[in-house]
Every structure is written in structure tokens, then in C-alpha cells.
Design a protein around this motif. Structure first.
Motif, PDB file in Angstrom:
ATOM      1  N   PRO A   6     -12.541   3.031   3.125  1.00 55.48           N
ATOM      2  CA  PRO A   6     -11.378   2.524   3.855  1.00 55.48           C
ATOM      3  C   PRO A   6     -11.065   3.224   5.170  1.00 55.48           C
ATOM      4  O   PRO A   6     -10.318   2.676   5.976  1.00 55.48           O
ATOM      5  CB  PRO A   6     -10.238   2.721   2.847  1.00 55.48           C
TER       6      PRO A   6
ATOM      7  N   TYR B 125      -5.959   7.369   6.601  1.00 54.12           N
ATOM      8  CA  TYR B 125      -6.432   8.225   5.506  1.00 54.12           C
ATOM      9  C   TYR B 125      -6.834   9.619   6.000  1.00 54.12           C
ATOM     10  O   TYR B 125      -7.602  10.316   5.344  1.00 54.12           O
ATOM     11  CB  TYR B 125      -7.629   7.563   4.793  1.00 54.12           C
TER      12      TYR B 125
ATOM     13  N   ASP C 297       0.856  -1.189   0.000  1.00 56.86           N
ATOM     14  CA  ASP C 297       0.000   0.000   0.000  1.00 56.86           C
ATOM     15  C   ASP C 297       0.897   1.246   0.000  1.00 56.86           C
ATOM     16  O   ASP C 297       2.133   1.131  -0.039  1.00 56.86           O
ATOM     17  CB  ASP C 297      -0.986  -0.013   1.186  1.00 56.86           C
TER      18      ASP C 297
ATOM     19  N   TYR D  69      -6.325  -0.741  -0.567  1.00 55.26           N
ATOM     20  CA  TYR D  69      -6.814  -0.115   0.664  1.00 55.26           C
ATOM     21  C   TYR D  69      -6.582  -1.031   1.854  1.00 55.26           C
ATOM     22  O   TYR D  69      -6.718  -2.242   1.752  1.00 55.26           O
ATOM     23  CB  TYR D  69      -8.330   0.100   0.590  1.00 55.26           C
TER      24      TYR D  69
END
Ligand code: MTE
Length: 314
Positions: A227, A297, A61, A131
């Protein structure tokens, strides 16, 4: 891989009463036998399986964490329509028909639509999105989804000015989904987002993973993936998407309102009433890792909640 007890997500009251209910029907022993007959974690039956030709465009990721093994993603699931157990979902879901499948998009919109998943795929061309998926039970994975921004579909149906939320409805098919015969849960599975959350580019409708169409156990043929929120927000097997004025009551809010809120943003500082959320177990890793605010995030989504007390709006 160790096993998480189903009661971790299930409200204790429901979990134990369900066991009593199943025992009354003579089903408890049967379901235990089915579960223990299934392989426990990480192995897929025989050659020619889903993961044989699985491919992703990257190996990590954006934070540098490796992708979760395909076999773990497709053999360790939460899918209460089939079972409360995490392993063996694939076997129980093997004959579940996911094509043809139509998604109705309506409610407070100018252009309601009824689209098959094939039409959605042709129109919105799913792309790879890697994600992190953080379950409220404190396990996590890194998944290479194939999906398209939910916002593209919502823009095309043109929400009315009154629309403030989006409500997602999962399929109701108790004949083919044994878990839906369990009347302690408020079927069908419902989830919701605020309209601005739904329009955020990170919110996708996923139709595949590891370069292939979604396996049933991961929510085929189409599911939501958000996510920065706990995994239960990412509803599987969607049949309806409605724009609505009022905050929808989700499946878990109805089942256990003290434990599961509407927002469900990943937050290491707000413990679940029965366990800490400060760290998590990444499937495939030996040691725990700290949980990141908004599941890592924050830079992209924290502004959506400016001025809100995230302890109150959990
Ligand atoms: N969607 C439906 N319809 N039914 C479910 O039981 N479980 C949720 C979510 N979406 C669930 C669902 C939970 S608790 C999690 S953590 C994720 O799906 C798990 O997704 P996965 O099995 O693909 O890892």
C-alpha cells in the motif's frame, strides 16, 4: 466518474504506436466500439452481482476516510492483460478461468513450494486489511482487501542468505487475455520488491475484497498489495514468486525506464515526468486531496529507506 486517458500510464511512444498497430490490423475501431458499449463507471449489471452481498468489517480506513464503493472498485481498473481502458475490464475478463490456479514459490530458497490458491487460503487464513491504493496516474481508492502477509509464505520457504529481492511473475495467457496479444509490452507482467519490503507486515497477498473472493478484474485469484507504493507494484494474477539475488526488471521499468523506477514509493515531492504527484483524485470524491508521503504509511515503512535519496531511487 471521469475517465483517465490510458496514455497517462502508458509511455506516450508506446501508446501512440500501439494505436497505429491496432489501426493497421483494423482493430482500433473494434476496440473502441467494445469500450463504448460497456457501462462507464460505477454500475454493475443486474441483480445478484458481486457487490450485492459485499461486506467489510469497517467503514473507514485508519485515517477516517470512507471505503470506496464496491461498484467503483470492481468497475474501474487497470489491467493491461485485458485492455488499456479502465472500464469494461470486467466484461472482457468475465470468462477468464482462475481456478484451479497454482503458484510456484522458488528461486533462492531451501523449501521450494507449489501451492494452489485454495491451499494458500487454508494455510494462511486471509484477514481483512483496509488499505489506500494510490495509482501512479493520481487516482486513489480505499479498499477492504482480504489477504495474508507475504512474509509468512516467504518464511515458510526459507530464503537463502544470497536472496536479496523477490520477483513476481503474472500469468502469460495471450489466448485468453487480449491485451497480451499487444507485442509492444514485455509480457508477462513482472514486479519486484526488496526482500525486507516483501517481509514487511503491510505487504500482503490478496485473495479477496469486500468479504468475497477477488473478482477477475481486480487480480483473481491472487495478487500482491503493497500500500505504500504506486499501484503498479501490486501485481495481479501471480503464478510465480522467486527469491533472487539481483534487482528484477519490472514490466514498467522495461516498458518505460525513464518514467517508472523499481521503488515506486508514493511521494508527493517527486513528480512523474509528465504530471505532478502532489495531489490525487479519490474515486467517489469531488475535490482532490493532497498525496501523503508513502501513501500515509510513513510511520511504518520510512525506516526501510533510511539514508536513501528517494529522488534517485524513485
Ligand atoms: N497487474 C497486472 N498483472 N496487470 C496490470 O495491468 N495494473 C497495475 C496493478 N497491477 C496491473 C497490475 C496498476 S497500474 C494498478 S493502479 C493496479 O493494479 C490497479 O488495481 P485495481 O484494478 O484492482 O484497482
Amino acid at each position: 466518474m471521469d475517465k483517465i486517458h490510458p496514455s497517462e500510464i502508458t509511455p506516450e511512444r508506446l501508446y501512440f504506436s500501439r494505436r497505429k498497430f491496432l489501426a493497421g490490423l483494423g482493430l482500433f475501431a473494434a476496440s473502441t466500439v467494445i469500450t463504448s458499449a460497456c457501462k462507464l463507471g460505477g454500475k454493475e449489471p443486474g441483480p445478484g452481482g458481486f457487490c450485492d452481498s459485499a461486506q467489510a468489517g469497517a467503514t473507514t480506513d485508519e485515517l477516517g476516510a470512507g471505503l470506496t464503493a464496491c461498484n467503483d472498485i470492481i468497475n474501474y481498473n487497470n489491467y493491461y492483460e485485458f485492455t488499456l481502458e479502465k472500464t469494461g475490464v470486467a466484461e472482457l475478463a468475465r470468462d477468464f478461468k482462475t481456478s484451479p490456479w497454482t503458484v510456484e514459490v522458488g528461486g533462492l530458497v531451501k523449501n521450494p513450494r507449489s501451492l494452489t490458491v485454495d491451499e494458500l487460503i487454508r494455510k494462511y487464513a486471509p484477514e481483512e486489511r483496509i488499505y489506500r491504493l494510490r495509482c501512479v496516474e493520481a487516482w486513489s481508492m480505499v479498499i477492504p482487501w482480504l489477504g495474508f502477509p507475504l512474509g509468512k509464505l516467504l518464511k515458510d520457504v526459507v530464503p537463502d542468505a544470497k536472496a536479496k529481492y523477490v520477483r513476481f511473475t503474472g500469468v502469460h495467457d495471450p489466448k485468453n487475455m487480449p491485451g497480451q496479444q499487444d507485442r509492444y509490452f514485455p509480457w508477462p507482467y513482472i514486479e519486484g520488491l526488496r526482500l525486507d519490503e516483501a517481509m514487511h507486515d503491510l505487504s500482503i497477498l490478496a485473495t479477496g475484497l469486500y468479504g468475497k473472493p477477488l473478482p477477475v478484474q481486480d487480480g483473481a485469484p491472487i495478487r500482491l498489495v503493497v500500500p505504500w507504493k504506486y499501484g503498479f507494484k501490486s501485481i495481479k494474477d501471480i503464478v510465480r514468486i522467486d527469491l533472487v539475488e539481483d534487482m528484477p526488471d519490472s514490466f514498467w521499468m522495461s516498458a518505460s525506464p525513464n518514467e517508472y523506477g523499481f521503488y515506486a514509493n508514493v511521494n508527493p515531492e517527486v513528480p512523474h515526468p509528465r504530471w505532478s504527484q502532489s495531489s490525487e483524485r479519490r474515486i467517489g470524491e469531488a475535490s482532490r486531496r493532497p498525496t501523503l508521503p508513502f501513501n500515509g504509511y510513513g510511520e511504518q515503512v520510512a525506516a526501510l529507506y533510511a539514508g536513501m535519496d528517494l529522488r534517485k531511487f524513485f
